[in-house]
Design a protein around this motif. Structure first.
Motif, short mmCIF file in Angstrom:
data_model
loop_
_atom_site.label_atom_id
_atom_site.label_comp_id
_atom_site.label_asym_id
_atom_site.label_seq_id
_atom_site.Cartn_x
_atom_site.Cartn_y
_atom_site.Cartn_z
N ASP A 36 0.84 -1.20 0.00
CA ASP A 36 0.00 0.00 0.00
C ASP A 36 0.87 1.25 0.00
O ASP A 36 1.32 1.71 1.05
CB ASP A 36 -0.92 -0.02 1.23
CG ASP A 36 -1.83 1.21 1.28
OD1 ASP A 36 -1.94 1.92 0.26
OD2 ASP A 36 -2.45 1.43 2.34
N LYS A 61 1.63 7.93 0.36
CA LYS A 61 2.05 8.00 1.76
C LYS A 61 3.42 8.65 1.86
O LYS A 61 4.21 8.59 0.92
CB LYS A 61 2.15 6.58 2.34
CG LYS A 61 0.83 5.88 2.56
CD LYS A 61 1.05 4.50 3.16
CE LYS A 61 -0.27 3.78 3.39
NZ LYS A 61 -1.14 4.44 4.39
N ASP A 88 -5.71 6.39 -0.70
CA ASP A 88 -5.07 5.64 0.38
C ASP A 88 -6.10 4.97 1.29
O ASP A 88 -5.75 4.14 2.12
CB ASP A 88 -4.17 6.58 1.19
CG ASP A 88 -3.18 5.82 2.06
OD1 ASP A 88 -3.04 4.59 1.88
OD2 ASP A 88 -2.57 6.47 2.94
N ALA A 89 -7.35 5.31 1.15
CA ALA A 89 -8.41 4.60 1.89
C ALA A 89 -8.90 3.48 0.98
O ALA A 89 -10.06 3.46 0.54
CB ALA A 89 -9.53 5.56 2.28
N GLU A 90 -7.95 2.55 0.67
CA GLU A 90 -8.21 1.55 -0.37
C GLU A 90 -8.72 0.22 0.15
O GLU A 90 -9.39 -0.51 -0.56
CB GLU A 90 -6.91 1.33 -1.18
CG GLU A 90 -5.94 0.30 -0.60
CD GLU A 90 -5.36 0.67 0.75
OE1 GLU A 90 -5.41 1.86 1.11
OE2 GLU A 90 -4.89 -0.22 1.48
MN MN Z 1 -4.01 2.91 2.46
#
Ligand code: MN
Ligand code: BES
Ligand code: ZN
Length: 503
Positions: free
Chosen positions: A272, A279, A349-351
């Motif tokens: 991720d 990130k 990123d909210a995957e």
């Molecule tokens: Mn993430």
């Protein structure tokens, strides 16, 4: 590590472990040994601060007049405190105390303890389980480790009255340990080696145990309408996969409602980066274990099949790599999930929730399970809430929630229930689609993530375990060495054993 059980024999040479109860009370085995040592053990105990308190140890080396190399006295604590968890911890402690001392094998003398809730055979089985769990190592990429740094202990012999019973009690636990080791292996692999395709291949190895494993590729997922999962993987050169594992331990005789499976669903983001919402680089290497939920589901299936659990169980894992690229999903993109609900992806990123949305919906539609439990390293916010001590539990079903909490307590994998509610659900309202994938605010990040998942489970009893804080550990614990923990395998194995297996 090799574990064997044998009926009591006087230890004559090598390394030997004996128990001492709180208050410097020697167990029968310790007393017999002390006698053969001419009282050296009891004198050493008296000369030290070792009182037999739980987890305290005392070592006597090469006692004169014997051929023994090492006597390790371990504190059993108070008889009333002796239970499975304590004995597992003790087993782990014994392994750690002896692993690198040069001995290839050791004998553990196990005696019945009056007023304890466990028989001697069960004490031995639990100690063996704890020792094996602690013996895990991920060393396959170390080609230059000096022999001096490597553990020497290869086998543990537990001597106990009624050793056949101990052996029998241990057999199932050994299979659970096999599952745990597989999970730890998967979680420890770096992302250049372990990606959706290779992780799916690992899951396929379970077919040897009688698990039916099916791997869906991108074309099949596209046909099913899994736009939410596929959107996460679209920036990666590694293709996404969905793996379905079925263990039908009830056999053909059980039909109808009783044969309805229970289901476990795992987040398998093999790496991720955050995607376009990238990130920060510091600590990003940790995101190799963002497939921890899927690792637990795969290891759990291995444990259940290994010990031939009498239950019908489905495991589903959604495998993707979240990468930025010219083809990656952009913030603001709107995707259509298999459920038909549309999602505005405001943060790539909210995957994890995007992957689980389709995996949960698919599981519910295809299997109509009695319940679904998902596991995911879903939010950093759960680490802010609970640290690395407990996993977050979210559920729409009190019974399932209580069963999970009890199972966690029994095995020492603690859960803490967190709230769900309409007020949190509202925070996902989008102006452009049916929902957005982040709330946009700073508060309640783990709850809104769970709330998002709940939109993809309908009325199915469901629980979500946010394991972001417990999937990896930086320090040794009694039965969990540094590294991947496999938190969840023991817990869910216990959930199944206590509540969903045909007796
Ligand atoms: Mn993430
Ligand atoms: N995989 C992470 C969560 C995570 C963080 C796991 C730290 C383990 C350690 C997840 O995909 C993520 O990035 N979550 C975001 C959500 C946010 C963008 C709403 C987070 O927690 O910051
Ligand atoms: Zn993630």
């Amino acid at each position: 590590m090799k574990i064997t059980f044998a009926n009591p024999v006087q230890p004559l040479r090598g390394a030997v472990v004996v128990g001492v109860l709180d208050g410097r009370v020697l167990t029968d085995g310790a007393r017999a040994l002390d006698k053969r040592m001419g009282g050296a053990l009891s004198r050493a105990i008296k000369a030290s601060r070792f009182k037999g308190s739980k987890d305290h140890t005392l070592t006597v080396l090469a006692p004169a007049g014997t051929k023994l190399d090492r006597v390790l006295a371990v504190g059993l604590g108070k008889p009333a405190d002796i239970d499975a968890k304590r004995m597992q911890a003790l087993g782990g402690l014994i392994y750690a105390a002896l692993a690198t001392k040069g001995h290839a094998s050791a004998q553990v003398v196990v005696d019945a303890v009056a007023k304890s809730s466990l028989s001697a055979a069960d004490m031995a089985a639990e100690m063996a389980f704890g020792a094996r769990l602690r013996s895990y190592r991920f060393a396959k990429y170390r080609t230059k480790e000096s022999a001096h740094d490597k553990p020497t202990l290869k086998s543990l012999r537990l001597t106990v009255a009624g050793s056949a019973k101990a052996k029998k009690a241990y057999a199932g636990k050994d299979k659970v340990a096999d599952g745990i080791f597989m999970t730890r292996d998967l979680v420890s692999e770096p992302a250049n080696i372990l990606y959706p395709e290779t992780l799916a291949k690992q899951a396929q190895t379970l077919s040897k145990l009688g698990v039916n494993v099916q791997v869906l590729g991108e074309a099949q997922m596209k046909k099913l309408g899994m736009g939410s999962l596929l959107g996460v993987g679209q920036g990666s050169v590694r293709e996404s996969r969905l793996v379905v594992m079925q263990w039908n331990g009830l056999g053909k005789s059980v039909k109808g409602k009783a044969a309805q499976p229970i289901a476990f669903v795992g987040k398998g983001v093999t790496f991720d980066t955050g995607g376009i919402s990238i990130k920060p680089s510091a600590g990003m290497e940790d995101m190799k274990w963002d497939m921890g939920g899927s690792g637990v589901v795969i290891g759990l299936m291995k444990a259940l099949a290994g010990r031939k659990a009498k239950a019908n169980v489905v495991g589903v894992v959604g495998l993707v790599e979240n990468m930025p690229s010219g083809n990656a999903q952009r913030p603001g993109d709107i995707v259509t999930s298999m459920s038909g609900q549309t999602i505005e992806v405001l943060n790539t990123d909210a995957e994890g929730r995007l992957v689980l949305a389709d995996a949960l919906w698919y599981t519910k539609e295809r299997f109509k399970p009695q319940f679904m439990v998902d596991l995911a390293t879903l939010t950093g916010a759960i680490i802010i809430c609970l640290g690395n001590e407990k996993a977050g539990l979210f559920s729409n079903d009190d019974k399932l929630s209580n069963q999970l909490t009890a199972a966690g307590d029994a095995v020492g994998e603690d859960l803490w229930r967190m709230p769900l509610g309409d007020a949190y659900d509202k925070m996902l309202k989008s102006d452009a689609a049916d929902m957005k994938n982040i709330s946009g605010g700073r508060g309640a990040g783990s709850i809104t993530a769970a709330q998002f998942l709940q939109r993809f489970v309908d009325k199915t009893p469901w629980a979500h375990l946010d394991i972001a804080g417990v999937t990896w550990t930086d320090k040794d614990h009694p039965t969990v060495p540094k590294g991947g923990t496999a938190f969840g395998v023991r817990l869910l194995d216990r959930l199944v054993a206590d509540n969903y297996e045909k007796k």
